[in-house]
Motif scaffolding. Structure first.
Motif, PDB file in Angstrom:
ATOM      1  N   ILE A   1       0.854  -1.190   0.000  1.00 23.34           N
ATOM      2  CA  ILE A   1       0.000   0.000   0.000  1.00 23.34           C
ATOM      3  C   ILE A   1       0.891   1.242   0.000  1.00 23.34           C
TER       4      ILE A   1
ATOM      5  N   ASN B   1       5.821   6.280   2.214  1.00 20.70           N
ATOM      6  CA  ASN B   1       6.677   5.298   1.537  1.00 20.70           C
ATOM      7  C   ASN B   1       6.674   5.410   0.012  1.00 20.70           C
TER       8      ASN B   1
ATOM      9  N   GLY C   1       9.787  -2.869  10.658  1.00 17.05           N
ATOM     10  CA  GLY C   1       8.376  -3.127  10.414  1.00 17.05           C
ATOM     11  C   GLY C   1       7.707  -2.130   9.495  1.00 17.05           C
ATOM     12  N   LEU C   2       8.479  -1.440   8.688  1.00 20.17           N
ATOM     13  CA  LEU C   2       7.885  -0.414   7.831  1.00 20.17           C
ATOM     14  C   LEU C   2       7.920  -0.766   6.339  1.00 20.17           C
ATOM     15  N   GLY C   3       8.378  -1.960   6.006  1.00 23.20           N
ATOM     16  CA  GLY C   3       8.209  -2.382   4.612  1.00 23.20           C
ATOM     17  C   GLY C   3       9.479  -2.550   3.783  1.00 23.20           C
ATOM     18  N   LYS C   4      10.654  -2.482   4.413  1.00 23.01           N
ATOM     19  CA  LYS C   4      11.894  -2.643   3.641  1.00 23.01           C
ATOM     20  C   LYS C   4      11.973  -4.025   3.006  1.00 23.01           C
ATOM     21  N   THR C   5      11.788  -5.044   3.832  1.00 25.33           N
ATOM     22  CA  THR C   5      11.905  -6.406   3.328  1.00 25.33           C
ATOM     23  C   THR C   5      10.839  -6.670   2.266  1.00 25.33           C
ATOM     24  N   HIS C   6       9.650  -6.150   2.518  1.00 30.15           N
ATOM     25  CA  HIS C   6       8.566  -6.319   1.550  1.00 30.15           C
ATOM     26  C   HIS C   6       8.994  -5.761   0.185  1.00 30.15           C
TER      27      HIS C   6
ATOM     28  N   LYS D   1      -5.740  -5.641   4.625  1.00 29.74           N
ATOM     29  CA  LYS D   1      -5.394  -6.891   5.324  1.00 29.74           C
ATOM     30  C   LYS D   1      -6.655  -7.595   5.806  1.00 29.74           C
TER      31      LYS D   1
ATOM     32  N   ILE E   1       4.025  -1.193  10.815  1.00 26.32           N
ATOM     33  CA  ILE E   1       3.006  -1.936  10.082  1.00 26.32           C
ATOM     34  C   ILE E   1       2.919  -3.382  10.549  1.00 26.32           C
ATOM     35  N   ARG E   2       4.029  -3.908  11.021  1.00 21.37           N
ATOM     36  CA  ARG E   2       3.988  -5.270  11.542  1.00 21.37           C
ATOM     37  C   ARG E   2       3.048  -5.340  12.750  1.00 21.37           C
TER      38      ARG E   2
ATOM     39  N   GLU F   1      -0.593  -5.159  11.611  1.00 21.19           N
ATOM     40  CA  GLU F   1      -1.053  -6.477  11.165  1.00 21.19           C
ATOM     41  C   GLU F   1      -1.301  -7.403  12.340  1.00 21.19           C
TER      42      GLU F   1
HETATM   43  P1  ADP Z   1      10.962  -4.144   7.650  1.00 18.88           P
HETATM   44  O1  ADP Z   1      11.744  -5.007   6.732  1.00 18.88           O
HETATM   45  O2  ADP Z   1      11.080  -2.681   7.340  1.00 18.88           O
HETATM   46  O3  ADP Z   1      11.204  -4.420   9.095  1.00 18.88           O
HETATM   47  P2  ADP Z   1       8.714  -5.604   6.578  1.00 18.88           P
HETATM   48  O4  ADP Z   1       8.940  -5.401   5.131  1.00 18.88           O
HETATM   49  O5  ADP Z   1       9.081  -6.912   7.158  1.00 18.88           O
HETATM   50  O6  ADP Z   1       9.403  -4.437   7.415  1.00 18.88           O
HETATM   51  O7  ADP Z   1       7.176  -5.270   6.884  1.00 18.88           O
HETATM   52  C1  ADP Z   1       6.502  -5.750   8.045  1.00 18.88           C
HETATM   53  C2  ADP Z   1       5.117  -6.237   7.668  1.00 18.88           C
HETATM   54  O8  ADP Z   1       4.311  -5.149   7.242  1.00 18.88           O
HETATM   55  C3  ADP Z   1       5.136  -7.212   6.511  1.00 18.88           C
HETATM   56  O9  ADP Z   1       4.160  -8.205   6.751  1.00 18.88           O
HETATM   57  C4  ADP Z   1       4.761  -6.377   5.314  1.00 18.88           C
HETATM   58  O10 ADP Z   1       4.102  -7.120   4.326  1.00 18.88           O
HETATM   59  C5  ADP Z   1       3.852  -5.351   5.911  1.00 18.88           C
HETATM   60  N1  ADP Z   1       3.941  -4.066   5.217  1.00 18.88           N
HETATM   61  C6  ADP Z   1       4.911  -3.139   5.344  1.00 18.88           C
HETATM   62  N2  ADP Z   1       4.677  -2.073   4.574  1.00 18.88           N
HETATM   63  C7  ADP Z   1       3.518  -2.339   3.923  1.00 18.88           C
HETATM   64  C8  ADP Z   1       2.729  -1.600   2.980  1.00 18.88           C
HETATM   65  N3  ADP Z   1       3.083  -0.391   2.563  1.00 18.88           N
HETATM   66  N4  ADP Z   1       1.600  -2.182   2.539  1.00 18.88           N
HETATM   67  C9  ADP Z   1       1.219  -3.393   2.963  1.00 18.88           C
HETATM   68  N5  ADP Z   1       1.909  -4.132   3.863  1.00 18.88           N
HETATM   69  C10 ADP Z   1       3.042  -3.613   4.332  1.00 18.88           C
END
Ligand code: ADP
Ligand code: MG
Length: 454
Positions: free
Chosen positions: A128, A133, A161-166, A293, A317-318, A321
């Protein structure tokens, strides 16, 4: 009861496990399992054979249990039930409960597990986009579309928890769909692999494997900081790939400029690409994420409930969820619809479990030393240069706030400082957080790192 919940929760757990377990093990042991039922005490997972149940119990029980806990936010007992793949249950006698056996750490070998380790859920379509972001998202898409041609390296940083890995996985999927096979690794895996390659005299294999990568996606690079030998290995890999025009994407939980121990030569190349950050999501984005979600897990949630939750869970965001998953489980377990009343009654649980545990003095110390790359003795010592003094004060502040320690105990723990010194430090950092966005971010990152489930 609630098979659908058990099913979707187990799917989420599997997604997570897929990232933690080497591909062959995942394929062999976890692939044929599914979530059967969930009650207050027990989560039952079905396995295709007694042998698989036994293996999971003996080799992966605590890993699986931790992952469930992280997803669900509560403790449940895990048990396995044998179901033949297409037949009915083989009977109660086959239900097994954990016997307390300790997990053997299994070999990790990312060489043959790379592709599977991209979480299938982490795609652009499920990301999203909001104000917090959109830059990181746009840059990632550009890199996915034209690897090596736009931003190289691309460097993404944010709190946890903000979407880097995603985003990193999304880039990986995009590249693979173009027939480019990237190497995806966390910096921790990179390190482990590098070290064991050297130990086993296989440095050359390591080098050629990485250097022949069509693209390199390296997650959580902060892990490498201070590990001199690995930094060296990383630099050479990085350099070779960069010279060959291969795309490199790196994530970190702190800004490039603060990667103080990555050598200058690496840093200058990092700065040559594009650095983007992800900020904590605003309310609107949090709402959009919750709505999506909820739909994904087939959960009917009134708008006002989403709003209520979005207003209260804002750090990452984690947790957002996690809050929704817990709410879902809570509604199912108490057999009630998701209403404002239910949420208000459960909000303490929902929020509380989002903050898993109090941390210990040593954990704070480790986190601070690691974050600022200062060694423990220096932090406990008498040095008063600015960076050391700041790190020390932040450690004091976090011990007070997150470990709930008395001032005197903090002083004692940190090499015999006076309690008034500690008090002064706590006040000072508290004040700074209010006015200085840099310090606010540092403390935020540290707190997230401390409280995040590992
Ligand atoms: P990081 O690597 O920054 O710690 P993650 O990529 O693991 O964070 O994200 C944590 C969770 O939040 C994952 O389940 C991811 O899918 C979800 N998430 C993060 N950003 C978004 C977004 N913009 N839209 C939907 N889900 C997101
Ligand atoms: Mg990550």
């Amino acid at each position: 009861m609630t098979d659908q919940t058990a099913h979707s929760i187990w799917e989420a757990v599997l997604g997570d496990l897929q990232l933690q377990v080497p591909r062959p093990s995942f394929e062999t042991w976890l692939k044929g399992t599914s979530g059967l039922s969930l009650s207050k005490e027990r989560f039952v997972v079905s396995t295709p054979s007694a042998f698989v149940a036994e293996m999971l119990e003996q080799r992966m029980y605590s890993l699986i249990n931790q992952t469930i806990e992280r997803t669900l936010g509560t403790k449940v007992e895990l048990s396995f039930k044998v179901l033949s793949p297409d037949g009915p249950t083989m009977g109660e006698a086959n239900e097994r409960s954990h016997t307390g056996k300790v997990l053997n750490s299994h070999d990790r070998n990312i060489s043959d597990s790379s592709p599977a380790r991209l979480n299938p859920k982490y795609v652009f379509g499920k990301f999203i986009v909001g104000k917090s972001n959109d830059l990181a998202h746009a840059a990632s898409q550009a890199v996915g579309e034209g690897p090596g041609t736009t931003y190289n390296p691309l460097f993404i940083y944010s709190g946890v928890g903000l979407g880097k890995t995603h985003l990193l996985h999304a880039i990986g999927h995009e590249l693979r769909s173009k027939g480019i096979s990237p190497i995806y690794a966390t910096a921790e895996e990179f390190t482990n692999e590098y070290i064991s390659a050297i130990r086993e005299g296989k440095a050359e294999e390591f080098r050629s494997r990485y250097r022949s990568a069509q693209a390199l996606l390296l997650d959580d690079v902060q892990f490498i900081i201070g590990k001199e030998q690995t930094q060296e290995g990383f630099f050479h890999t990085f350099n070779a790939l960069h010279m060959a025009g291969r795309q490199i994407v790196i994530t970190s939980d702190r800004p490039a400029g603060a990667l103080s121990l990555l050598e200058d030569r690496v840093r200058s190349r990092l700065a040559g690409g594009l650095v983007v950050d992800i900020q904590p999501p605003d309310l609107e984005t949090r709402l959009a994420i919750l709505r999506t979600k909820a739909e994904e897990i087939g959960m009917a949630v009134p708008q006002e409930v989403l709003q209520y939750l979005a207003e209260r869970v804002h750090s990452n965001i984690r947790e957002l969820e996690g809050g929704l998953n817990r709410l879902n489980a809570y509604a199912q377990l108490s057999d009630r619809a998701v209403t404002m009343d239910l949420v208000k009654g459960a909000i303490a649980d929902i929020l509380h479990s989002a903050r898993p545990r109090r941390v210990s003095d040593q954990q704070v110390l480790d986190a601070v030393c690691n974050y600022f790359t200062i060694d423990e003795n220096t932090l406990k010592g008498r040095r008063r240069d600015k960076p050391t003094a700041l790190a020390r004060q932040i450690a004091m502040y976090l011990m007070r706030e997150e470990a709930n320690m008395p001032l005197t105990a903090i002083g004692r723990f940190l090499g015999g400082k006076d309690h008034t010194t500690v008090m002064h430090a706590c006040q000072r950092i508290g004040d700074q957080i209010a006015i200085d966005s840099h310090i606010r971010r540092e403390v935020h990152n540290l707190r997230e790192a401390l409280l995040a489930p590992h």
